[in-house]
Design an enzyme around this catalytic site. Sequence first.
Site, PDB file in Angstrom:
ATOM      1  N   GLN B 198      75.967  96.315   8.088  1.00 21.35           N
ATOM      2  CA  GLN B 198      75.042  96.376   6.969  1.00 21.35           C
ATOM      3  C   GLN B 198      73.696  95.761   7.361  1.00 21.35           C
ATOM      4  OE1 GLN B 198      78.706  94.832   4.344  1.00 21.35           O
ATOM      5  NE2 GLN B 198      76.780  94.703   3.239  1.00 21.35           N
ATOM      6  N   PHE B 229      81.157  96.599   1.825  1.00 21.35           N
ATOM      7  CA  PHE B 229      81.495  95.687   0.734  1.00 21.35           C
ATOM      8  C   PHE B 229      81.070  94.248   1.002  1.00 21.35           C
ATOM      9  CE2 PHE B 229      83.747  99.259  -0.727  1.00 21.35           C
ATOM     10  CZ  PHE B 229      84.628  99.691   0.255  1.00 21.35           C
ATOM     11  N   GLU B 233      78.183  92.350   6.662  1.00 23.00           N
ATOM     12  CA  GLU B 233      76.858  91.757   6.583  1.00 23.00           C
ATOM     13  C   GLU B 233      76.638  90.821   7.770  1.00 23.00           C
ATOM     14  OE1 GLU B 233      75.845  90.462   2.659  1.00 23.00           O
ATOM     15  OE2 GLU B 233      74.100  89.332   3.352  1.00 23.00           O
ATOM     16  N   ARG B 311      74.995  81.496  -5.886  1.00 21.31           N
ATOM     17  CA  ARG B 311      75.090  82.604  -6.840  1.00 21.31           C
ATOM     18  C   ARG B 311      76.226  82.384  -7.839  1.00 21.31           C
ATOM     19  NH1 ARG B 311      73.236  88.020  -7.682  1.00 21.31           N
ATOM     20  NH2 ARG B 311      71.698  87.775  -6.020  1.00 21.31           N
ATOM     21  N   ARG B 343      80.938  91.875  -2.151  1.00 20.09           N
ATOM     22  CA  ARG B 343      80.486  92.469  -3.400  1.00 20.09           C
ATOM     23  C   ARG B 343      80.501  91.534  -4.608  1.00 20.09           C
ATOM     24  NH1 ARG B 343      82.964  98.408  -4.846  1.00 20.09           N
ATOM     25  NH2 ARG B 343      81.197  99.221  -6.081  1.00 20.09           N
ATOM     26  N   PHE B 345      79.280  88.393  -4.347  1.00 17.48           N
ATOM     27  CA  PHE B 345      78.686  87.296  -3.611  1.00 17.48           C
ATOM     28  C   PHE B 345      78.693  85.989  -4.384  1.00 17.48           C
ATOM     29  CE2 PHE B 345      76.304  86.934   0.305  1.00 17.48           C
ATOM     30  CZ  PHE B 345      75.387  85.900   0.125  1.00 17.48           C
ATOM     31  N   THR B 501      68.679  85.825  -3.440  1.00 16.69           N
ATOM     32  CA  THR B 501      68.184  84.529  -3.893  1.00 16.69           C
ATOM     33  C   THR B 501      67.344  83.859  -2.807  1.00 16.69           C
ATOM     34  OG1 THR B 501      70.268  83.481  -3.222  1.00 16.69           O
ATOM     35  CG2 THR B 501      70.062  84.172  -5.526  1.00 16.69           C
ATOM     36  N   ALA B 570      73.176  92.520  -1.824  1.00 16.53           N
ATOM     37  CA  ALA B 570      72.582  92.094  -3.094  1.00 16.53           C
ATOM     38  C   ALA B 570      72.290  93.294  -3.996  1.00 16.53           C
ATOM     39  CB  ALA B 570      71.295  91.286  -2.865  1.00 16.53           C
ATOM     40  N   GLU B 771      76.932  95.973  -7.105  1.00 15.83           N
ATOM     41  CA  GLU B 771      77.793  94.838  -7.439  1.00 15.83           C
ATOM     42  C   GLU B 771      78.141  94.655  -8.912  1.00 15.83           C
ATOM     43  OE1 GLU B 771      76.688  91.355  -4.359  1.00 15.83           O
ATOM     44  OE2 GLU B 771      74.986  92.485  -5.191  1.00 15.83           O
TER      45      GLU B 771
END
Lengths: 263, 816, 167
Positions: B198, B229, B233, B311, B343, B345, B501, B570, B771
């Site tokens: 990703q 998902f 990442e 988060r 997903r 997060f 964020t 995100a 998400e």
Amino acid sequence: MYAFEIERPTSLSDAVSALKAEGAQALGGGQTLIPSLKARLAMPEVLVSLSAIDEIKGICTDDEGRICIGGGTPHGRVAAELKDSYPALASLAARIGDPAVRNRGTIGGSLANNDPSACWPAAALASDAVIKTDRREIAADDFFAGLFETVLEEGEIVTEVRFPVPQAANYQKFAQPASRFALVGVFVAKYEAGVRVAVTGASESGVFRWTEAEEKLSSDFSAAALEGLSHAAEGMIGDLHGTPAYRAHLIGVLTKRAVAAAG
Amino acid sequence: MSVATPLPHDSAPLHVTGRARYVDDIPAPAGTLHLAFGLSPIARGRIKAMDLAAVRAAPGVVRVLTREDLPNACDTSPSAHDEPLLAEGEVFYAGQAVFLVIATSHLAARKAARLGKVEYEEMEPLLSYDETLAAGAEFEAEPRVWQKGDAGAAIAAAPRRLTGRIEIGGQEHFYLEGQAALAIPDDGGAMHVVTSTQHPTEIQHKVADALGLPMAMVRSECRRMGGGFGGKESQGNALAVACAVAAKLTGRACKMRYDRDDDMVITGKRHDFRIDYDVGYDDGGRIAGIDFTQVTRGGWSMDLTLPVADRAMLHADNAYHLPACRITSHRLRTNMCSATAYRGFGGPQGVLGIERMMDEIAHVLGIDPVEVRRVNYYADCAGGGGGGGPSAPRSAAPSPPERYLEQDRSPGSGHAMSGALAGAGKRFGAEHSPVARPVEPQTTPYGMEVKDFLLNGMTAKLLADCDYAGRRAAIRAWNERSPILKRGIGFSPVKFGISFTLTHLNQAGALVHVYQDGSIHLNHGGTEMGQGLFQKVAQVAAARFGVDVAQVRITATDTAKVPNTSATAASSGTDLNGMAAMAACDAIRERMAECLAGLHQAKPEAVVFEGGEVRVGEAAMSFAQAATLCYENRVSLSATGFYRTPDLAWDRIRGQGRPFFYFAHGCAVTEVAIDTLTGENRILRADILHDVGASLNPAIDRGQIEGGYVQGAGWLTTEELVWDDKGRLRTHAPSTYKIPACSDRPPVFNVELWDGENPEATIYRSKAVGEPPFMLGISAFLALSDACAACGPHYPALDAPATAERVLAAVKRARG
Amino acid sequence: MHTQLDVNGRAYALDHDPRTTLLDALRDHIGLYGTKKGCDHGQCGACTVLVNGRRINSCLTLAAMHDGDEITTVEGLGEPGALAPLQQAFVDCDGYQCGYCTPGQIMSATGMLEEAKAGDPSHVSASLSGDVALDDSEIAERMSGNLCRCSAYPFIRQAIHSVEGKE
């Protein structure tokens, strides 16, 4: 997998000969053996595939009215062909694994392996089946010898399993959702001679008959007859899928439901 | 017009014929070598001795590397540089890579890896919440604490108070395509890496660092992933770095993919959480103040634990206005795999914390759980969106979205838009008229104004449409007559904040070429993992040029085309990359318009791009002819585009500011049945109403909503991760870890999109959808709790995941 | 050892290690990459192919066991521009998201439709005898061996329905 050679006999006698070799092992549908080979839990030197032997495939009825299932018959075929003659057996076969597994996995392979969570051992034990091999006939009561153990000798092939048809029968399976093996499976079969209750998935010793339940049900074949009867947690499997107490609890629940559904 | 059109995901004919290529399907160069890690079997220890002679001697093995053979640590961490590729004398989790095998085949490498003999001095691992808290093993020097008002005083002064705890399990991504990478050495030491990732830019960065190269010497690509998902990442870094290092050493292409069991053992999972709540409230269920303590196990390395845990704090309020709130967050360092992005997060975990609390309040008060939600909802507010509230100053120069808005609103605009978007935007569904409109918008616990809250109207609509009240009454009556099976019904809303964020990640770039034959080459920093991003951005590009989407060629994400990209995460991929692509397309279109206008003595604003044609005054030509004409007039038909989200400002230490550009909303009602004798449970029905703003592609959005719900429900029911007391993961295969199958989705599954527009200037006023729908699965968990509660007077206090055995235990707790 | 595989109507003579699974033979020896390896343990269905018209997990069988069998992979069903009806249905219904499970879904559905036509019952069949009516719950149960993490199940089922002629 560790290295092996593979043979693919087309007759039972060729298979019997091939299995006399050192380190030879029979391969049925492969749905259990092949993952075991990949995990290096089994290390045969020669795999003798039984999948090309037509004489051990097929379903018929013998003179005594017993249903005879060839050891090399896939579960999917049992599910399709026994729906009228022994529906509980067909229903059990229809719930093994998933459709692709059912197109390959065989009854002979399942019984010979005697996985403590497999379904076929419960059906054979509850039906007082006769397991016919290339060299003898073995009553189900004498066949299973503990976790992954049977009385089969080296190179002995399950050629046919003969099921007496009961007056009423039902198989209740609480599946472990990921693998679809039986977390607990109970097969209840009512014969003129009495009721048999076989439990799989629960015990550390593999498939077993719940004799206390059989006694109660033989005199009164109803769920009510089992009121107050429970199975001990001792000796039951405890693993990441369930505690011994949970399994013991399910034995009681599923047996009652099997009796109610057997009608 | 291609936006707001339900087109399928891209590459349809390739997918259905098996011709769509994933990393392992790419024809690799001759002589490609294959890699496998030797893994630590223990969760914590020191390496005393390593005998790899048998590994080196194994058939097919070319090289075996340990840390000493590497030029540097070859760090693979996305954050704290605390993840050396190979263990440096110590191991911190069962599954950590200790050595690397390079061999002539995938099987040879894996088999050889088993032959390593490593002696460890075993140490006690830190595994449980309590022992890790007691040891003070946290990723930050102090727990993160955010406050609004005085929660303690508010709780003490409230008429009622309750405390509780929920344990929330993690989740395995189980992308069907496991992790995979392929590195091919280029001229002069340069490296080309193709990874299932990703985040191609981070791959590029980590590979460059490991090889001691400038980033410009590393090219990183990804055409598609078979699922991500969040699991791709950062977790792809190790494979890409290993392949690159091996490729440099051997001079040959190197490929690596994890076997499924290895993938599940090595890679990180969703963070599991334990959330304690202490809440003061009144007889109507209105909250006066809450004190949350959120504890999460981040695993052995930091990875993305800080933003995930942030988060979770940012969503501790979910959809509710909390007059006073205190959130304390502990980020534990345990000897397990490094928990990573997944997903939501952290958002789902934070939301579940307050939803469980609301459920318990409703139980204590004996009122409908929906009423407790509504009485605490944020209020609707007059005037929202359009560039930021008092907390964030408007940016000085108009950024592309504002400019396009001005143009598109004027009648007779030269830029044709889809009918649904022409004219003034719709703000709310027609039947919704907000009742209470406070002058000042309410704020979240972190001080962000909530100016466009849709859940009052959405909740009313959903409950009416699915006959919640009627069904709830019917279920209660049914339960009275049903001793063994019980049914339950649950409602959950979600308000999910959209933006990274970490503010500087909210940027994206694109590269668009219009060839002289009119075909269009589109490239941007977003990656495709099945969420339909590629198709959506292609629809935007097609819309800008007024052509059919089939004329837009979608190309692999490639750091050589667009640099410095952020992860596709995100839920921001379409927002960010769609805007960047739009900017690039508009730049080209304006040049074309100017050129064609000049040739026809017209004004550029009068040039219309529509229906595959370009019209100037009386003249009309195909887009292809227009392209040829512009080329012949020496107009540049290639442009880059860039976008940065405006108006964000966020202080994560103080927990104050505007971390999100906007919120996406959704709500769901789920009905379940449980077997009180076995704990077995089933979802019978789900009704969903979800806010995607003005949908760019309703079919893809629907797929995301359905997929998100099912995955969220799976997380909270059957997906149980089990570690043993030595810190080894026991559920490392699909035979022990159960993800939802075809027969698990609810037989009745109604999904509706809320009809509205994003008041913020996002791409075609759409909203992010990756998400937010995941959290709708929480309604299934609440329905199970409701069914358990039907068994007796006590609160069932169900924990997640609600496996059959846990449901049975909750039934017993309800009975007392 | 040597095995002759008949794949998509073409004969392939393979020289391979006895341990080679059918899946690895298809991908690595023959170069047909459409069939995917999702778990290698027969649990996910991504490797589903047809052997003599029956669907199986190709990771759970050895190439050597299929000498003389007719094997069909997703590449053999149809091509871009000449899609089989089920493949077209998956396109029309957008029956996929990331696409990785898609070849397995399509092969499994092909086998499944044949099983239903032959009257094979499933666990949810109202009765174990008689013709099979492929309603939504039947399709769902019969496809439960093919995992889709993206959960594109609703559109997958719709695609299968549309070919079956029942909506």
